[in-house]
Design an enzyme around this catalytic site. Structure first.
Site, PDB file in Angstrom:
ATOM      1  N   PHE A 111       0.857  -1.182   0.000  1.00 58.79           N
ATOM      2  CA  PHE A 111       0.000   0.000   0.000  1.00 58.79           C
ATOM      3  C   PHE A 111       0.898   1.240   0.000  1.00 58.79           C
ATOM      4  CE2 PHE A 111      -2.807   3.195   1.814  1.00 58.79           C
ATOM      5  CZ  PHE A 111      -3.966   2.967   1.093  1.00 58.79           C
ATOM      6  N   ASP A 182       2.438  -5.687   7.678  1.00 59.24           N
ATOM      7  CA  ASP A 182       1.237  -4.861   7.755  1.00 59.24           C
ATOM      8  C   ASP A 182       0.040  -5.808   7.597  1.00 59.24           C
ATOM      9  OD1 ASP A 182      -0.966  -3.263   7.189  1.00 59.24           O
ATOM     10  OD2 ASP A 182       0.182  -1.781   6.053  1.00 59.24           O
ATOM     11  N   TYR A 207     -10.152  -0.158  11.287  1.00 57.43           N
ATOM     12  CA  TYR A 207     -11.414   0.336  10.703  1.00 57.43           C
ATOM     13  C   TYR A 207     -11.916  -0.569   9.582  1.00 57.43           C
ATOM     14  CZ  TYR A 207      -7.659   2.613   7.987  1.00 57.43           C
ATOM     15  OH  TYR A 207      -6.499   2.868   7.292  1.00 57.43           O
ATOM     16  N   LYS A 208     -11.123  -1.579   9.190  1.00 53.08           N
ATOM     17  CA  LYS A 208     -11.574  -2.470   8.114  1.00 53.08           C
ATOM     18  C   LYS A 208     -12.319  -3.663   8.730  1.00 53.08           C
ATOM     19  CE  LYS A 208      -7.495  -1.272   5.328  1.00 53.08           C
ATOM     20  NZ  LYS A 208      -8.080  -0.467   4.263  1.00 53.08           N
ATOM     21  N   ARG A 354     -13.473  -3.943  -6.223  1.00 50.42           N
ATOM     22  CA  ARG A 354     -13.161  -4.848  -5.108  1.00 50.42           C
ATOM     23  C   ARG A 354     -14.423  -5.165  -4.305  1.00 50.42           C
ATOM     24  NH1 ARG A 354      -8.592  -2.176  -1.287  1.00 50.42           N
ATOM     25  NH2 ARG A 354     -10.316  -0.772  -0.811  1.00 50.42           N
TER      26      ARG A 354
HETATM   27  C1  LIG Z   1      -2.148  -2.011   3.744  1.00 50.79           C
HETATM   28  C2  LIG Z   1      -2.532  -0.640   4.216  1.00 50.79           C
HETATM   29  N1  LIG Z   1      -1.669   0.082   4.956  1.00 50.79           N
HETATM   30  C3  LIG Z   1      -2.004   1.329   5.400  1.00 50.79           C
HETATM   31  C4  LIG Z   1      -3.232   1.894   5.092  1.00 50.79           C
HETATM   32  C5  LIG Z   1      -3.622   3.265   5.534  1.00 50.79           C
HETATM   33  O1  LIG Z   1      -3.046   3.696   6.715  1.00 50.79           O
HETATM   34  P1  LIG Z   1      -3.715   4.833   7.600  1.00 50.79           P
HETATM   35  O2  LIG Z   1      -4.645   4.159   8.563  1.00 50.79           O
HETATM   36  O3  LIG Z   1      -2.576   5.518   8.269  1.00 50.79           O
HETATM   37  O4  LIG Z   1      -4.487   5.757   6.721  1.00 50.79           O
HETATM   38  C6  LIG Z   1      -4.146   1.169   4.334  1.00 50.79           C
HETATM   39  C7  LIG Z   1      -5.466   1.755   4.011  1.00 50.79           C
HETATM   40  O5  LIG Z   1      -6.302   1.208   3.380  1.00 50.79           O
HETATM   41  C8  LIG Z   1      -3.783  -0.118   3.877  1.00 50.79           C
HETATM   42  O6  LIG Z   1      -4.626  -0.830   3.123  1.00 50.79           O
END
Ligand SMILES: Cc1ncc(COP(=O)(O)O)c(C=O)c1O
Length: 395
Positions: A111, A182, A207-208, A354
């Site tokens: 990401f 991650d 939040y997901k 998606r």
């Molecule tokens: C793999 C991944 N890393 C990081 C983030 C975003 O990070 P943040 O919560 O700091 O906006 C996302 C957002 O969808 C993501 O999919």
């Protein structure tokens, strides 16, 4: 099996929600929890809430609840900040643990914020570090003794392709590399076991699939065998050994507390705390099994009824997370047409639509209906309507 968990969520009438990989739906219990925090705690206790309502301990208490879902031992996860910040913390700590090496390895499927945060970190370190990006399938072959840290997102945000975390972590360790995973698209989507994989650092958002709400706090895991050697680059006062001694120099706190930075987002943590109740009594193996079933049902239905859509996710469910993606040149407009008909997924440039399959609140019946609506839109070419062509800020 999941009819009870479905009752725990508010889903608007007429909506089939296939976007839990972006933002989980509202847990009904969050309303009451947040209202009682506002009125019963903040309103009544004022500043006393930090001690008397347990606000100061919430990041580690809730960290332990998230930890259970990712196989982390008690005391190894703490909540706070955003995932971007947690990536920065983890990578900077990983580099310090491997001082003789100058390469951070990641892949082109990561990401963008993960890569941007590393780019910013390396610029300020200014010590000759390089961020090396390879194709996802080339990661294993690029693990050699020049690499200080490996930074990967377990499930690719566009395609749902799943990295083999146990094997890549093992190979990385054999080459003396510190690993940072991650888990944004895996925590709450499938069984993850950071302890048995011997991962060094893991980070993720809530939040997901964890349904903590827009902007919910992120988490960071540090392997207990490392945590007391880690020197936080973001050395905020709440990671200090004695924040209320107000000393002029930083001294890191004990254990995972040192990864705290500033004042915790107490209201957001309350919403997340309520959201985590949905996992009580739920076996992640059942979630995964059902998510695979729903995904297979969707792939089969779409491929038989919508031949213009091309599967962009791995076909083999073992190589896929909890989302299914299709590519289609007019994907943005198609998603707008779907949303107008009550099927909510999302779009990622240049051409990916998606759909996430989250058994806590989605069942086979929803999937059947979603396929039917998608097939109707494709047959009638409804994405061509001008009302679906205007791009908004968030896709
Ligand atoms: C793999 C991944 N890393 C990081 C983030 C975003 O990070 P943040 O919560 O700091 O906006 C996302 C957002 O969808 C993501 O999919």
């Amino acid at each position: 099996m999941f009819s009870a968990t479905r009752q725990r969520f508010h889903l608007p009438d007429g909506v089939i929600y296939l976007d839990g990989n972006s933002l989980g739906p509202l847990p009904v219990a969050a309303r009451e929890k947040v209202a009682s925090l506002l009125d019963g705690q903040w309103g009544e206790y004022l500043i006393r809430g930090w001690n008397q309502c347990g606000w100061m301990d919430a990041p580690t208490r809730i960290g332990d609840r998230v930890g259970k879902l990712i196989g982390a031992p008690v005391g190894s996860v703490v909540m706070g900040d955003t995932l971007s910040i947690k990536v920065y913390q983890a990578v900077s700590s990983a580099l310090e643990l491997n001082p003789g090496r100058r390469i951070i390895l990641s892949d082109t499927g990561n990401f963008p914020t993960d890569l941007y945060m590393v780019q910013g970190l390396l610029r300020s370190l200014d010590r000759g570090y390089t961020l090396k990006l390879v194709e996802p399938e080339e990661v294993a072959g690029a693990l050699d003794d020049s690499v200080a840290a490996l930074l990967l997102t377990q499930v690719d945000y566009r395609t749902g392709r799943l990295h083999d975390m146990p094997s890549l972590t093992q190979k990385a360790h054999a080459a003396g590399i510190v690993t940072v995973w991650d888990l944004a698209h895996s925590a709450g989507a499938m069984a993850v076991d950071v302890a048995s994989c011997d991962v060094d650092f893991a980070v993720g958002c809530t939040y997901k699939y964890l349904n903590g709400g827009p902007g919910a706090p992120a988490f960071i895991y540090v392997a207990p065998r490392l945590v007391d050697r880690v020197r936080p680059a973001l050395s905020g006062w709440l990671g200090h050994a004695e924040p209320f001694a107000f000393e002029l120099s930083y001294a890191s706190g004990a254990g995972i507390d040192r990864m705290r930075v500033g004042t915790p987002p107490v209201i957001a943590l309350a919403a997340l705390d309520a959201a985590l109740d949905a996992w009580d009594g739920v076996d992640m193996a059942d979630v995964r099994r059902m998510s695979v079933e729903l995904s297979e049902q969707f792939i089969a239905g779409v491929e038989s009824q919508c031949p213009e859509l091309v599967l962009a996710s791995p076909r083999n469910s073992e190589d896929r997370g909890s989302q299914v993606s299709f590519s289609f040149a007019e994907g943005f407009a198609l998603m707008q047409a779907l949303i107008a008909d009550g099927v909510i997924g999302d779009f990622r440039a240049p051409d990916i639509v998606r759909f996430a399959f989250t058994p806590l609140y989605i069942d086979r019946h929803d999937v059947t209906r979603a396929i039917g609506i998608l097939a109707d839109i494709m047959r009638d070419r409804r994405w061509e309507s001008t009302q679906f062509q205007t791009r908004t800020g968030v896709t």
